[in-house]
Scaffold this active site. Structure first.
Site, PDB file in Angstrom:
ATOM      1  N   GLY A 220       1.074  -0.892   0.596  1.00 24.80           N
ATOM      2  CA  GLY A 220      -0.409   0.043  -0.268  1.00 24.80           C
ATOM      3  C   GLY A 220       0.840   0.917  -0.168  1.00 24.80           C
TER       4      GLY A 220
ATOM      5  N   GLY B 149       2.073   5.002   3.638  1.00 27.35           N
ATOM      6  CA  GLY B 149       2.514   3.619   2.723  1.00 27.35           C
ATOM      7  C   GLY B 149       4.264   3.993   2.332  1.00 27.35           C
TER       8      GLY B 149
ATOM      9  N   ARG C   5      -1.244  -2.419  -5.551  1.00 25.41           N
ATOM     10  CA  ARG C   5      -2.077  -2.946  -5.893  1.00 25.41           C
ATOM     11  C   ARG C   5      -1.936  -2.204  -7.403  1.00 25.41           C
ATOM     12  NH1 ARG C   5      -8.328  -1.513  -4.788  1.00 25.41           N
ATOM     13  NH2 ARG C   5      -7.280   0.744  -5.072  1.00 25.41           N
TER      14      ARG C   5
ATOM     15  N   ASN D  23      -5.680   2.033   9.881  1.00 29.43           N
ATOM     16  CA  ASN D  23      -6.096   2.729  11.565  1.00 29.43           C
ATOM     17  C   ASN D  23      -7.893   1.882  11.102  1.00 29.43           C
ATOM     18  OD1 ASN D  23      -5.425   4.688  12.302  1.00 29.43           O
ATOM     19  ND2 ASN D  23      -6.789   6.774  11.253  1.00 29.43           N
TER      20      ASN D  23
ATOM     21  N   SER E 195       0.741   7.364  14.306  1.00 28.06           N
ATOM     22  CA  SER E 195       0.276   8.638  14.278  1.00 28.06           C
ATOM     23  C   SER E 195       0.897   9.490  13.821  1.00 28.06           C
ATOM     24  CB  SER E 195      -0.019   9.011  15.586  1.00 28.06           C
ATOM     25  OG  SER E 195      -0.910  10.150  15.081  1.00 28.06           O
TER      26      SER E 195
ATOM     27  N   GLY F  64       0.350  11.649  10.474  1.00 20.93           N
ATOM     28  CA  GLY F  64       0.102  11.813   9.402  1.00 20.93           C
ATOM     29  C   GLY F  64       1.554  11.588   8.314  1.00 20.93           C
TER      30      GLY F  64
ATOM     31  N   LYS G 252      -4.936   3.718  20.309  1.00 21.53           N
ATOM     32  CA  LYS G 252      -4.709   5.018  18.321  1.00 21.53           C
ATOM     33  C   LYS G 252      -6.568   5.665  18.484  1.00 21.53           C
ATOM     34  CE  LYS G 252      -3.714   7.277  15.057  1.00 21.53           C
ATOM     35  NZ  LYS G 252      -4.115   6.822  13.469  1.00 21.53           N
TER      36      LYS G 252
ATOM     37  N   HIS H 224      -6.240   8.226  20.983  1.00 25.34           N
ATOM     38  CA  HIS H 224      -5.957   9.175  20.680  1.00 25.34           C
ATOM     39  C   HIS H 224      -6.374  10.164  20.130  1.00 25.34           C
ATOM     40  CE1 HIS H 224      -3.697  10.895  17.529  1.00 25.34           C
ATOM     41  NE2 HIS H 224      -2.760  11.169  18.376  1.00 25.34           N
ATOM     42  N   ASN H 225      -7.128   9.216  19.029  1.00 24.60           N
ATOM     43  CA  ASN H 225      -8.019  10.264  17.801  1.00 24.60           C
ATOM     44  C   ASN H 225      -8.994  11.363  18.008  1.00 24.60           C
ATOM     45  OD1 ASN H 225      -6.577   9.522  15.712  1.00 24.60           O
ATOM     46  ND2 ASN H 225      -7.106   8.852  14.840  1.00 24.60           N
TER      47      ASN H 225
ATOM     48  N   GLU I 119      -7.742  14.088  19.807  1.00 22.47           N
ATOM     49  CA  GLU I 119      -7.556  15.088  18.855  1.00 22.47           C
ATOM     50  C   GLU I 119      -8.772  15.522  18.351  1.00 22.47           C
ATOM     51  OE1 GLU I 119      -4.975  12.688  16.010  1.00 22.47           O
ATOM     52  OE2 GLU I 119      -6.619  14.105  14.361  1.00 22.47           O
TER      53      GLU I 119
ATOM     54  N   LYS J  58     -13.453  10.922   9.346  1.00 21.53           N
ATOM     55  CA  LYS J  58     -13.779   9.132   8.916  1.00 21.53           C
ATOM     56  C   LYS J  58     -13.486   8.481   9.831  1.00 21.53           C
ATOM     57  CE  LYS J  58      -9.484   9.833   5.152  1.00 21.53           C
ATOM     58  NZ  LYS J  58      -7.456  10.009   5.317  1.00 21.53           N
TER      59      LYS J  58
ATOM     60  N   ARG K  47     -18.665  18.374  14.784  1.00 26.12           N
ATOM     61  CA  ARG K  47     -18.150  17.902  13.458  1.00 26.12           C
ATOM     62  C   ARG K  47     -19.722  17.542  13.356  1.00 26.12           C
ATOM     63  NH1 ARG K  47     -12.323  15.286  12.402  1.00 26.12           N
ATOM     64  NH2 ARG K  47     -11.376  16.566  13.969  1.00 26.12           N
TER      65      ARG K  47
HETATM   66  P1  NDP Z   1      -3.871   6.397   0.376  1.00 25.66           P
HETATM   67  O1  NDP Z   1      -5.204   6.085  -0.119  1.00 25.66           O
HETATM   68  O2  NDP Z   1      -3.015   7.299   0.926  1.00 25.66           O
HETATM   69  O3  NDP Z   1      -3.668   5.129  -0.072  1.00 25.66           O
HETATM   70  C1  NDP Z   1      -4.208   3.753   0.055  1.00 25.66           C
HETATM   71  C2  NDP Z   1      -3.539   2.810   0.269  1.00 25.66           C
HETATM   72  O4  NDP Z   1      -3.965   1.846  -0.520  1.00 25.66           O
HETATM   73  C3  NDP Z   1      -2.944   2.658  -1.781  1.00 25.66           C
HETATM   74  O5  NDP Z   1      -1.693   2.390  -1.816  1.00 25.66           O
HETATM   75  C4  NDP Z   1      -3.949   1.786  -2.916  1.00 25.66           C
HETATM   76  O6  NDP Z   1      -3.485   1.455  -3.888  1.00 25.66           O
HETATM   77  C5  NDP Z   1      -4.505   0.166  -1.832  1.00 25.66           C
HETATM   78  N1  NDP Z   1      -5.573   0.281  -1.064  1.00 25.66           N
HETATM   79  C6  NDP Z   1      -6.699   0.808  -1.326  1.00 25.66           C
HETATM   80  N2  NDP Z   1      -7.647  -0.326  -1.385  1.00 25.66           N
HETATM   81  C7  NDP Z   1      -6.847  -1.349  -0.960  1.00 25.66           C
HETATM   82  C8  NDP Z   1      -7.441  -2.797  -1.880  1.00 25.66           C
HETATM   83  N3  NDP Z   1      -8.742  -2.775  -1.856  1.00 25.66           N
HETATM   84  N4  NDP Z   1      -6.233  -3.507  -1.826  1.00 25.66           N
HETATM   85  C9  NDP Z   1      -5.853  -3.421  -1.960  1.00 25.66           C
HETATM   86  N5  NDP Z   1      -4.702  -2.369  -1.569  1.00 25.66           N
HETATM   87  C10 NDP Z   1      -5.251  -1.232  -1.607  1.00 25.66           C
HETATM   88  O7  NDP Z   1      -4.117   6.431   2.167  1.00 25.66           O
HETATM   89  P2  NDP Z   1      -3.277   6.255   3.741  1.00 25.66           P
HETATM   90  O8  NDP Z   1      -1.990   5.878   2.970  1.00 25.66           O
HETATM   91  O9  NDP Z   1      -3.912   8.506   3.981  1.00 25.66           O
HETATM   92  O10 NDP Z   1      -4.804   5.536   4.470  1.00 25.66           O
HETATM   93  C11 NDP Z   1      -3.801   4.587   4.937  1.00 25.66           C
HETATM   94  C12 NDP Z   1      -4.216   3.631   6.321  1.00 25.66           C
HETATM   95  O11 NDP Z   1      -3.668   4.631   6.835  1.00 25.66           O
HETATM   96  C13 NDP Z   1      -5.608   3.953   6.493  1.00 25.66           C
HETATM   97  O12 NDP Z   1      -5.896   2.982   6.851  1.00 25.66           O
HETATM   98  C14 NDP Z   1      -5.738   5.399   7.382  1.00 25.66           C
HETATM   99  O13 NDP Z   1      -7.300   5.138   7.955  1.00 25.66           O
HETATM  100  C15 NDP Z   1      -4.211   5.412   7.835  1.00 25.66           C
HETATM  101  N6  NDP Z   1      -3.624   6.565   8.528  1.00 25.66           N
HETATM  102  C16 NDP Z   1      -3.455   7.707   7.456  1.00 25.66           C
HETATM  103  C17 NDP Z   1      -3.702   8.603   8.210  1.00 25.66           C
HETATM  104  C18 NDP Z   1      -2.790  10.215   7.445  1.00 25.66           C
HETATM  105  O14 NDP Z   1      -3.155  11.093   7.403  1.00 25.66           O
HETATM  106  N7  NDP Z   1      -3.276   9.961   5.932  1.00 25.66           N
HETATM  107  C19 NDP Z   1      -2.673   8.661   9.246  1.00 25.66           C
HETATM  108  C20 NDP Z   1      -3.080   7.116  10.542  1.00 25.66           C
HETATM  109  C21 NDP Z   1      -3.078   6.538   9.684  1.00 25.66           C
HETATM  110  P3  NDP Z   1      -3.781   1.927  -5.334  1.00 25.66           P
HETATM  111  O15 NDP Z   1      -2.814   2.972  -5.641  1.00 25.66           O
HETATM  112  O16 NDP Z   1      -4.380   1.107  -5.921  1.00 25.66           O
HETATM  113  O17 NDP Z   1      -5.542   2.717  -5.321  1.00 25.66           O
END
Ligand code: NDP
Length: 469
Positions: free
Chosen positions: A10, A15, A34, A104, A128, A130, A182, A185-186, A189, A260, A287
């Site tokens: 991811g 990621g 993916r 999350n 946590s 971002g 977590k 925490h949120n 927040e 979210k 909210r």
């Molecule tokens: P993004 O939307 O930026 O990225 C999602 C990733 O997951 C992409 O790489 C996407 O791949 C992949 N993906 C989506 N659906 C699937 C699926 N069905 N099967 C396989 N891969 C999939 O999300 P974030 O990086 O922001 O968030 C990821 C996780 O981290 C979430 O659980 C989020 O709640 C958590 N999180 C986010 C924070 C933030 O500030 N953004 C902070 C803390 C936690 P593709 O490129 O193919 O779409």
């Protein structure tokens, strides 16, 4: 070619940042996404870190690129995507390979996944901070079997934020304990942000301050007891200018807050646990109300514009700062109270002082006050934080300011739901003879539910309602 020490699935916002952080800390990592074009783009942008990264195009390729016993981080959206990914991966993995859900997740899902994994290694970790936190040092809350945490602790502590050299990555307990912490925490927040927004509203609509003045006030507060990431960024948000129009950016942002769902999960869970967190609940409600824009417009049309200016000299900025200090303490007292309740309820032995420590850097709610909270919880982890000597003194000093701000808000039509609920919590928690005797009387009157007597302590007593009907 030597195999990677860890894998990651991811490459979205979090990621990609986490993978770079891992590589930056000297660990070889294999990645898969993916959508393959995203993997290519990520790898092409990895610069000096590229030699530590193995991009892969299939799950099998990913698995083969990682040294055994493997560890793979999932950083995909919480919910079905995690279940699907686990289902697709497990057949390719050995019985010793560890899956780590770092999204999350709702902690109930993590509990379930840990049970479904049976003896197969699984961890649920809350991350946590971002995107910036993920790239340069997040706060990490681990959950699952301790032995699995220990297998990857060297990587997770290396990539985590540091507070005076202490890593902000800690094992919280079994199963969903990390994701539960977590979630709280949120929730905190949400309340912290809401209280700041309420104070912003009082300054804007009650005191008539412009954005530049408010930016300066937040910046000043950030050098005092309220020092925190959220106060710091609030000042920056208030001071920002829109390059398109030259107007204050904040004035051009629609007043409907997104979410979210993690704050909502916390509020719902608190109800299940009977753990009172009214400031967090008020923030979730605020909210939800913020998104009812048409209804609020109708309200203004029907009842007239609510906020009135507060007369000069009636409310000073120091009083607002003190009110926010009191509100913040009460909000955190509620959050830690909920963690304590969950710890008993779920048999987790959640380490409250360590939780305060892990939040001191890297995460969104990081603040200097958390350091004092860690010290207070270290001295006594079971007492409500509002009764810890350091914080009870602060509350004694600042509660009058909170009272003034809440009453001025009420009389001037300035909504302050989180600050008001914090004050109501404070007053409830310092009243030994409350009013639930009336509730018990009512319940016994209409439902013969019984009550306990104050004079002789006897329980299951009934009132003479028929005689007085
Ligand atoms: P993004 O939307 O930026 O990225 C999602 C990733 O997951 C992409 O790489 C996407 O791949 C992949 N993906 C989506 N659906 C699937 C699926 N069905 N099967 C396989 N891969 C999939 O999300 P974030 O990086 O922001 O968030 C990821 C996780 O981290 C979430 O659980 C989020 O709640 C958590 N999180 C986010 C924070 C933030 O500030 N953004 C902070 C803390 C936690 P593709 O490129 O193919 O779409």
């Amino acid at each position: 070619m030597s195999k990677a020490e860890i894998g990651l699935i991811g490459l979205g916002t979090m990621g990609a940042a986490l993978a770079l952080n891992i590589a930056d800390n000297g660990f070889d990592i294999a990645v898969w996404n993916r959508t393959t074009s995203t993997t290519k783009k990520f790898f092409d942008g990895a610069g000096d870190l590229a030699p530590r990264i193995t991009p892969t195009e299939t799950l099998r390729e990913l698995v083969e690129a990682i040294a055994e016993p493997r560890a793979i981080i999932l950083m995909v959206p919480a919910g079905q995507a995690v279940d699907d990914q686990i289902k697709a991966l497990r057949p390719l993995l050995g019985p010793n390979d560890l899956l780590i859900d770092a999204g999350n997740a709702n902690f109930h899902d993590t509990n379930r996944r840990a049970r479904e994994a049976d003896d197969l290694p699984f961890l649920g970790i809350g991350v946590s901070g971002g995107e910036e936190g993920a790239r340069f040092g997040p706060s990490i809350m681990g959950g699952g079997k301790r032995e699995y945490w220990d297998r990857v602790a060297h990587i997770l502590t290396a990539i985590s934020a540091k507070h005076n050299e202490t890593p902000c990555a800690t094992w919280m307990g079994e199963e969903g304990a990390g994701h539960f912490v977590k979630a709280v925490h949120n929730g905190i927040e949400y309340a912290d942000m809401q209280m700041i927004a309420e104070v912003y509203g009082i300054m804007r609509d009650g005191l008539g301050h412009d954005n530049a003045a408010m930016a300066e006030i937040f910046a000043r507060w950030d050098r005092g007891p309220l020092q925190s990431y959220l106060i710091e960024i609030s000042g920056k948000v208030a001071g920002a200018v829109d390059p398109k129009t030259g107007q204050p950016m904040l004035d051009l942002i629609v007043d409907a807050a997104g979410q979210k769902g993690t704050g909502r999960w916390t509020a719902i869970e608190a109800q299940h646990l009977a753990a009172p967190i009214p400031a967090i609940e008020a923030a979730v409600v605020a909210r939800n109300l913020s998104s009812q824009r048409d209804m609020r417009q109708l309200g203004e049309d029907v009842f007239g514009t609510a906020p009135q200016l507060i007369a000069d000299g009636v409310l000073d900025i120091e009083t607002l700062e003190k009110a926010l200090i009191a509100g913040k303490i009460l909000c955190y007292a509620q959050g830690f109270g909920m963690i304590s309740k969950a710890s008993d309820e779920f048999g987790w032995s959640l380490p409250l002082p360590d939780i305060a420590k892990v939040w001191r850097a890297g995460c969104i709610i990081r603040s200097s006050m958390l350091d004092d909270m860690a010290t207070a919880l270290e001295a006594n982890a079971t007492q409500n934080l509002m009764f810890a000597p350091f914080f009870s003194e602060l509350l004694k000093e600042n509660q009058t300011a909170l009272r003034q701000v809440v009453s001025l808000s009420a009389t001037h039509g300035l909504p302050a739901p989180a600050l008001s609920s914090a004050l109501a919590y404070f007053d409830t928690m310092r009243t030994s003879r409350g009013t639930a005797n009336m509730i018990q009387g009512q319940r016994d009157f209409f439902g013969a539910h019984g009550f306990e007597r104050t004079d002789d302590g006897s329980s299951d007593q009934h009132g003479p309602w028929a005689m007085n009907a």
